[in-house]
Scaffold this active site. Structure first.
Site, PDB file in Angstrom:
ATOM      1  N   GLN A 171       4.568   5.287  -1.345  1.00 22.10           N
ATOM      2  CA  GLN A 171       4.668   5.671  -2.650  1.00 22.10           C
ATOM      3  C   GLN A 171       4.748   7.360  -2.311  1.00 22.10           C
ATOM      4  O   GLN A 171       4.762   7.933  -1.356  1.00 22.10           O
ATOM      5  CB  GLN A 171       3.276   5.673  -3.377  1.00 22.10           C
ATOM      6  N   GLU A 199      -7.924   0.417   1.796  1.00 26.42           N
ATOM      7  CA  GLU A 199      -6.772   1.290   1.392  1.00 26.42           C
ATOM      8  C   GLU A 199      -5.547   0.786   1.997  1.00 26.42           C
ATOM      9  O   GLU A 199      -5.689   0.665   3.199  1.00 26.42           O
ATOM     10  CB  GLU A 199      -7.142   2.602   1.432  1.00 26.42           C
ATOM     11  N   ASP A 229      -9.679   0.376  -7.850  1.00 25.71           N
ATOM     12  CA  ASP A 229      -9.434   1.728  -8.097  1.00 25.71           C
ATOM     13  C   ASP A 229      -7.834   1.885  -7.495  1.00 25.71           C
ATOM     14  O   ASP A 229      -7.844   2.713  -6.597  1.00 25.71           O
ATOM     15  CB  ASP A 229     -10.407   2.577  -7.443  1.00 25.71           C
TER      16      ASP A 229
END
Length: 310
Positions: free
Chosen positions: A33, A109, A159
């Site tokens: 990203q 993550e 999240d």
């Protein structure tokens, strides 16, 4: 308005939400990203992923308290083992660590660059959460983590960023994947995910995620809050095997639970806020009841301003 000095985020067809940029502190494209750290005029330093707002200093506490405390307090002393998928700059972990019952938090993550940027620019959000011995950080794809890990959790928190095409979240919001998540919940466990905007012209993603949750879980809780920096009302969902009834808790009961279970002082969530959040407006209830059937398919992909694609 000079577009170079403002963020430009499509909320719905013909509608944008913008923040004036004071300084561009950091821009980096990771494997997954584009990550930007921008100082905004109204809300201070903020994290943006692929041009979409994630958190800003001025009101991240609203999002972080909302996604953690209602479900954690419903669990009470059963809230011992937690899994946070994504987690960004650490606000959700920070809030979960306030709970006296919590024993372990596993953060999964996929992007190590996100952790590095968060450590550098957002210590005011994380507040040392990764140094707490109860927190374990795993850099991994959540699909791989679930496939090789048989652990069950009392609370699982999504999240993650929006499920836009060719992003790590593109296949995470579907009944198929939510069913995999459900298999990793303890008997009374709760899975919580944001579901996005529920504005009159921007509710399609939220309605699709809601439909997928109802397909995967026998019990689904729904509540809303208004994180001002997002420019819209925001839906959060909780899925479980056990039937929870948040509105059976009155204002005084929630305030007592906060005093008993949470260390420190909250800025947003209390008994009065709890009742407001779980009493959904009529138009939101109607929008969620009209979700498209493709929401139960293999994936939901969000196209800002043009709706949701199966």
């Amino acid at each position: 308005m000079n577009s170079q000095d403002w963020t430009h985020e499509v909320v719905a067809t013909g509608e944008v939400h913008s923040h004036q940029i004071v300084r561009r502190l950091h821009t980096e494209r990771s494997q997954f990203q584009k990550i930007e750290v921008l100082e905004t005029a109204g809300y201070g330093v903020g994290l943006f992923s692929d041009g979409r707002i994630q958190h800003v200093a001025g009101d991240e506490y609203i999002y972080s308290e909302t996604i953690i405390h209602p479900a954690a307090l419903l669990l009470g002393d059963h809230c011992k083992r937690a899994l946070i998928v994504g987690g960004g700059p650490g606000g959700a972990i920070r809030e979960l660590l306030r709970h006296r019952s919590i024993e372990t938090i596993t953060q999964v993550e996929i992007d190590p660059t996100m952790i590095d940027v968060s450590r550098r620019f957002f210590p005011h959000i994380s507040q040392g959460c990764w140094e707490d011995p109860r927190v374990r950080l795993e850099i991994a794809d959540i699909s791989d983590f679930l496939a090789r890990n048989g652990e069950r959790f009392d609370l699982i928190i999504y999240d993650v960023s929006e499920p836009m095409k060719d992003t790590p979240a593109s296949n995470l919001f579907s009944s198929v994947f939510f069913t995999k998540i459900r298999a990793h919940l303890s008997e009374r466990g709760i899975f919580v995910t944001w579901a996005g905007s529920v504005g009159p012209r921007s509710h399609e993603l939220a309605a699709s995620i809601h439909r997928a949750m109802e397909t995967a879980f026998p019990h689904v809780m729904r509540y809303v809050c208004s994180t001002q920096s997002y420019g819209t009302s925001w839906l959060t969902l909780g899925g479980s095997n056990h039937p929870y009834e948040p509105l059976q808790l009155g204002r005084e009961a929630v305030d007592r639970a906060i005093a008993d279970h949470i260390q420190g002082t909250l800025r947003f969530y209390d008994g009065t806020t709890h009742l407001h959040m779980f009493n959904l407006p009529k138009d939101v209830r109607a929008a969620l009841a009209q979700a498209p059937e493709h929401a139960t398919g293999a994936g939901i992909q969000f196209q800002p301003g043009t709706g949701v694609q199966p």
